[in-house]
Design an enzyme around this catalytic site. Structure first.
Site, PDB file in Angstrom:
ATOM      1  N   SER A  61       0.856  -1.191   0.000  1.00  0.00           N
ATOM      2  CA  SER A  61       0.000   0.000   0.000  1.00  0.00           C
ATOM      3  C   SER A  61       0.884   1.230   0.000  1.00  0.00           C
ATOM      4  CB  SER A  61      -0.860   0.025   1.255  1.00  0.00           C
ATOM      5  OG  SER A  61      -0.058   0.327   2.389  1.00  0.00           O
ATOM      6  N   ASP A  62       0.436   2.319  -0.634  1.00  0.00           N
ATOM      7  CA  ASP A  62       1.135   3.573  -0.380  1.00  0.00           C
ATOM      8  C   ASP A  62       0.999   3.820   1.121  1.00  0.00           C
ATOM      9  OD1 ASP A  62       2.501   5.914  -0.440  1.00  0.00           O
ATOM     10  OD2 ASP A  62       1.320   6.841  -2.034  1.00  0.00           O
ATOM     11  N   TRP A  63       1.906   4.610   1.658  1.00  0.00           N
ATOM     12  CA  TRP A  63       2.000   4.738   3.121  1.00  0.00           C
ATOM     13  C   TRP A  63       0.714   5.339   3.705  1.00  0.00           C
ATOM     14  CZ3 TRP A  63       5.401   2.035   1.167  1.00  0.00           C
ATOM     15  CH2 TRP A  63       6.527   1.556   1.843  1.00  0.00           C
ATOM     16  N   GLY A  64      -0.137   4.461   4.211  1.00  0.00           N
ATOM     17  CA  GLY A  64      -1.402   4.915   4.789  1.00  0.00           C
ATOM     18  C   GLY A  64      -2.571   4.792   3.828  1.00  0.00           C
ATOM     19  N   ALA A  65      -2.456   3.968   2.787  1.00  0.00           N
ATOM     20  CA  ALA A  65      -3.534   3.878   1.791  1.00  0.00           C
ATOM     21  C   ALA A  65      -4.582   2.811   2.126  1.00  0.00           C
ATOM     22  CB  ALA A  65      -2.943   3.589   0.414  1.00  0.00           C
TER      23      ALA A  65
END
Ligand code: BGC
Length: 766
Positions: free
Chosen positions: A232-236
């Site tokens: 995941s993108d950081w926090g997605a």
């Protein structure tokens, strides 16, 4: 067994020995940058670090706090080189620094399309064109992975703005997605198989990219054959269990127990099959094993060599946009006085801000490098012209004018300050700060020989374009950019870079200007496939500088375009050959470009699209033959009705040259392809039955249900006026009938035409 399947087999064996808790634990990071290990089973962890244009191995939460590393030009600069081999070398150097710092996975490259020139991360992305971005990205991935370090291709998918980036919904049709927003990913995956793909923050047509089975499973794995893991993108991450189901392997950064518990609950509740969980853990672990096996303990990277490479690449990334009276290159041994104006000459803007911010191992500036190359500071004057926010004053302008007047040539350094361009927000305007524009105006008024050197990561406007003799687009060219600018200004390096994005005249000329960046968490991609040059071409709008454009200190001539055949079938390939010659006095490189144009498309298509390019090095007088091969896909569009790539039979033009707006060679080829036959359904219109090879047999029957005896033919008893009125009525009824979906005929016939009859017809037309 292929190498990757060996890692998969090992992962499968271990996963079969793991508890549910251990499996769920692996799917979320251990803090910000590492995966979890499972000591009991000897499963190691890996370390991930940004990228993309320099290693950012974080030493703490502060972005500036990272290990010293070579800062290469950012992606918009790299892509301007149009040089796949050089980008592959950059990738390899990045990987060597990753190895030296015990990093197993580099979080890049970023390849999202520059839908709008205002996009806040455009400096980190390659291009507005999917083919250019895709091929450069594939070369980058091959470079990194060739040194045993993984990449994470990002941000998948349709992530083209920073505004409301964590929640924004990118709303677009599948044709736009397939033709513009997916091909760079497709090329990267099918040609270079990145070890991981990073899914984007945003939603795509209502579904978060991090839990989107259409993107993560159907397209990525099934269609393109992606073997790695999705992070995941950081926090997605939103709904973790849905993410696992869709194929999101790893959540970053870790969420402690929060999402681990949710996965376990979903499995226990029967909402998430454990088999699916196992598959997702296996593809993650396979890459972990591969990465750890390629680890080179104790490796040291040669930062001097990387600085030299950074200078070479920067030299190939800087674009000569204008050079009236051959003002450039500057004479090295001469006596001419040179005024360097603008604080960026000494304190360059050389990279963007956000997750890609590197702690540069060295840093050069153009001022000192020019003093060194031009031999002594007595020839060189300096005035700062503005402060680092781009604000000028009467006094600073006076000092600049004074320096410019006393010199033979003035070089103004201008562009975008840090606060104008960063991850996290989009730009509000394409204009540079007022202070920079005022400075250029002031200097050009007193010094006819004015050169502008720009430092910016994405397109800007240039209200002063006609008032200066030479312009260099210096981009954000990394830690060695100062030396590279000096190399170009003095002719040590002949410029060979070209625009990977269009520069519009005004902010409001840009594609998607009316819609970008959306509001209330929705971004409508109303311009469809028309972004970048595809838009300016279609609107017949003159850009400030077109896609593919860039000058050289030499000249090139194109000739002898020959096609392998005048006519091909869509299953054949077409070879294209032509010659390019250096007709000037110095050695140079030319980025040659091939575009395809469909003569009479059935859908609204771009005027032309880039389908091949390469970079050719030529000595003065030297000529080389370039060959490309085109395939069906190069002539296709994505047919929304059939959800398939389709070649419409007909004539296509092959256009070749050195810029999207200067293509001196042109030849046509006729492509034969089966005519695309649409599938008829109960919703199909009566006219679609008429135009369908099998449906036409049933057309009279369907049309007759409403027309009945309307087409009664000419009746001699009618007056000419009555006859005209009857014909007009008949025409309106026919238009009405033609645009009617077949199933409505059941109602109009008051049940005489039945559902069963319609189904019988549909069975016969398939
Ligand atoms: C960015 C990614 C980056 C990640 C880790 C995110 O905010 O969108 O591009 O790789 O942070 O730093």
């Amino acid at each position: 067994m292929s190498q990757h399947s060996q890692y998969v087999a090992k992962a499968q064996t271990l996963v079969s020995q793991m508890t549910l808790e251990e499996k769920a634990r692996l799917l979320s990071g251990n803090g910000s940058w590492t995966t979890h290990q499972v000591e009991r089973l000897g499963i190691p962890s890996i370390f991930m670090a940004d990228g993309p244009h320099g290693l950012r191995k974080a030493l703490g939460p502060n972005t500036a706090d990272s290990v010293p590393a070579t800062c290469f030009p950012t992606a918009s600069a790299l892509a301007s080189s149009w040089n796949t081999e050089l980008i592959q070398q950059v990738g390899a150097a990045l990987a060597r620094e990753a190895q030296a710092n015990d990093v197993q996975l580099l979080l890049g490259p970023g390849i999202n399309m520059k839908r709008s020139p205002l996009g806040g991360r455009n400096f980190e992305y390659f291009s507005e064109d999917p083919l250019l971005a895709g091929q450069l990205s594939a070369a980058y991935i091959q470079g990194v992975q060739g040194e045993g370090v993984g990449t994470s291709l990002k941000h998948f998918a349709v992530n083209n703005q920073e505004f409301e980036r964590m929640v924004s919904d990118s709303i677009l049709d599948e044709r736009t997605m397939r033709e513009i927003y997916l091909p760079a990913f497709e090329i990267s995956i099918t040609q270079a198989q990145p070890w991981s793909v990073m899914c984007a923050y945003n939603k795509v047509n209502g579904v978060y990219a991090s839990e989107n089975p259409f993107l993560l499973e159907d397209i990525l794995r099934k269609e393109w054959g992606f073997e790695g893991f999705v992070v995941s993108d950081w926090g997605a991450v939103h709904d973790r269990a849905k993410g696992v189901q869709a194929g999101l392997n790893l959540e970053m950064p870790g969420s402690g127990e929060v999402n681990r518990k949710k996965i376990i609950e979903a499995v226990n509740a029967g909402e998430l099959p454990e088999k699916r969980l196992d598959e997702v853990v296996v593809s993650l672990l396979a890459v972990v094993f591969k990465a750890v096996e390629h680890r080179r303990t104790g490796f040291r990277a040669d930062l001097d060599q990387h600085h030299a490479l950074a200078r070479q690449v920067a030299g190939e990334s800087i674009i000569l946009l204008k050079n009236e009276d051959q003002l450039l290159p500057l004479e090295v041994g001469g006596k001419k006085k040179i005024a360097l104006i603008g604080a960026f000459a000494k304190e360059p803007r050389f990279q963007g801000a956000g997750s890609s911010q590197v702690n540069p191992a060295r840093l050069s500036n153009a001022h000192d490098e020019l003093v060194a190359l031009l031999g002594g500071s007595e020839r060189i004057g300096y005035a700062s012209g503005y402060d680092l926010e781009g604000v000028t004053s009467a006094q600073l302008l006076d000092e600049a004018r004074q320096q410019a007047k006393n010199a033979d040539v003035a070089i103004v350094f201008a562009g975008l300050p840090d606060s104008h361009e960063s991850e996290g927000f989009d730009r509000a305007t394409l204009d540079m700060p007022e202070g920079h524009n005022q400075l250029i105006e002031a200097v050009s008024q007193v010094q006819p020989n004015t050169v502008v050197v720009l430092m910016n990561g994405s397109a800007i406007t240039m209200p002063w374009v006609a008032k200066v003799k030479a312009i260099l687009e210096g981009w954000l060219t990394g830690q060695a950019g100062g030396g590279a600018i000096a190399d170009i200004l003095t002719g040590k390096v002949n410029p060979s870079a070209k625009l990977q994005e269009t520069f519009p005249v005004r902010t409001e000329d840009a594609p998607s200007a009316l819609e970008f960046p959306g509001l209330n968490q929705r971004a409508y991609y109303g311009e469809g496939v028309f972004i970048g040059y595809r838009y300016y071409d279609k609107k017949n709008l003159a850009p400030l500088f077109p896609f593919g454009f860039g000058l050289s200190y030499t000249t090139f001539a194109y000739s002898g375009l020959t096609l392998g055949a005048a006519s091909i079938r869509d299953t054949d390939s077409l070879t294209v050959q032509f010659k390019v010659k250096n007709t000037g006095k110095v050695a140079g490189k030319e980025a040659v470009q091939l575009y395809v144009r469909e003569d009479k498309p059935v859908v609204s298509r771009p005027e032309k699209e880039l389908k091949a390019f390469t970079k050719v090095a030529l000595q003065p007088g030297e000529e080389k033959t370039v060959s490309f091969t085109l395939k069906a896909r190069d002539f296709s569009y994505f047919d929304l009705g059939r959800r398939q790539w389709t070649v419409q039979p007909g004539r296509f033009d092959i256009l070749v040259g050195g810029s999207s707006r200067e293509l001196p060679l042109r030849q046509s080829v006729s492509v034969e392809a089966p005519v695309a036959v649409p599938v008829l359904t109960r919703e199909s219109l009566v006219k679609e039955f008429r135009d369908h090879p099998k449906g036409k047999e049933f057309y009279p029957r369907l049309a007759g249900i409403i027309m009945g005896g309307a087409a009664a033919g000419t009746d001699p008893k009618r007056t000419p006026q009555e006859e005209r009125a009857r014909k007009k009525a008949e025409m309106s009824t026919l238009v009405f009938v033609h645009d009617m979906p077949a199933y409505k005929l059941i109602n109009f016939s008051e049940g005489k035409f039945t559902e069963q009859m319609l189904n019988d017809i549909l069975a016969q037309v398939q």
